[in-house]
Write a protein that holds these residues in place. Structure first.
Motif, short mmCIF file in Angstrom:
data_model
loop_
_atom_site.label_atom_id
_atom_site.label_comp_id
_atom_site.label_asym_id
_atom_site.label_seq_id
_atom_site.Cartn_x
_atom_site.Cartn_y
_atom_site.Cartn_z
N PRO A 15 73.59 19.29 17.44
CA PRO A 15 72.30 19.85 17.85
C PRO A 15 71.91 19.37 19.24
N ARG A 16 71.31 20.25 19.99
CA ARG A 16 70.85 19.90 21.33
C ARG A 16 69.46 19.32 21.25
N ARG A 17 69.17 18.44 22.12
CA ARG A 17 67.83 17.88 22.19
C ARG A 17 66.97 18.81 23.03
N ARG A 18 65.82 19.12 22.47
CA ARG A 18 64.94 20.04 23.17
C ARG A 18 64.16 19.31 24.25
N THR A 19 63.79 20.03 25.26
CA THR A 19 62.96 19.48 26.32
C THR A 19 61.54 19.35 25.81
N VAL A 20 60.96 18.19 26.03
CA VAL A 20 59.59 17.94 25.60
C VAL A 20 58.65 18.50 26.66
N ILE A 63 53.41 12.60 10.51
CA ILE A 63 54.40 11.65 11.01
C ILE A 63 55.67 11.74 10.17
N GLY A 64 55.51 11.81 8.85
CA GLY A 64 56.67 11.94 7.97
C GLY A 64 57.46 13.19 8.26
N GLN A 65 56.78 14.30 8.45
CA GLN A 65 57.46 15.56 8.77
C GLN A 65 58.17 15.47 10.11
N ALA A 66 57.52 14.81 11.07
CA ALA A 66 58.13 14.65 12.40
C ALA A 66 59.42 13.83 12.31
N ARG A 71 65.29 13.44 12.42
CA ARG A 71 66.56 13.06 11.79
C ARG A 71 67.46 14.29 11.65
N ALA A 72 66.88 15.41 11.22
CA ALA A 72 67.66 16.64 11.08
C ALA A 72 68.17 17.13 12.43
N PHE A 73 67.45 16.78 13.48
CA PHE A 73 67.81 17.20 14.82
C PHE A 73 68.87 16.29 15.42
N GLY A 74 69.19 15.20 14.71
CA GLY A 74 70.27 14.33 15.17
C GLY A 74 69.85 12.97 15.69
N ALA A 78 67.62 4.15 14.66
CA ALA A 78 67.38 3.22 15.76
C ALA A 78 66.54 3.87 16.86
N GLU A 79 66.86 5.12 17.21
CA GLU A 79 66.09 5.82 18.24
C GLU A 79 64.64 6.03 17.80
N ILE A 80 64.45 6.39 16.55
CA ILE A 80 63.10 6.61 16.02
C ILE A 80 62.33 5.30 15.98
#
Length: 99
Positions: A15-20, A63-66, A71-74, A78-80
């Motif tokens: 999965p690609r990381r989307r631009t914020v 927050i839980g949904q985010a 996680r589903a986005f990859g 550790a990053e979270i």
């Protein structure tokens, strides 16, 4: 013909990381709204106190949904955890069991 069978399942690209975009402004706007709600309650709107407290549960759910979405986005635990100022273990313990 090369003698090799085709894959049974397609290879999925990572999965690609989307631009914020504008998250800082959106978060600031949200904070202003919540603060304004608190000022309304403080100015004597006791009926709105329950609604203000309910925002806490709504925020926890968001927050839980985010986290589930990230996680589903990859994103790794550790990053979270780094973004939240907690360890990856703490993040995984808090949100890892969420469906």
């Amino acid at each position: 013909m090369n003698g090799v069978n085709n894959r049974l399942t397609p290879v999925r690209p990572a999965p690609r990381r989307r631009t914020v975009v504008e998250n800082d402004e959106f978060a600031a706007f949200t904070r202003r709204i919540i603060a304004a709600h608190g000022r309304r309650v403080a100015d004597g709107d006791v009926e709105a106190l329950r609604d203000l407290v309910a925002l806490s549960e709504t925020l926890d759910n968001a927050i839980g949904q985010a986290v589930i979405g990230l996680r589903a986005f990859g994103y790794s635990w550790a990053e979270i955890g780094t973004r939240l100022g907690i360890s990856r273990q703490a993040a995984q313990q808090r949100w890892g069991g969420t469906p």
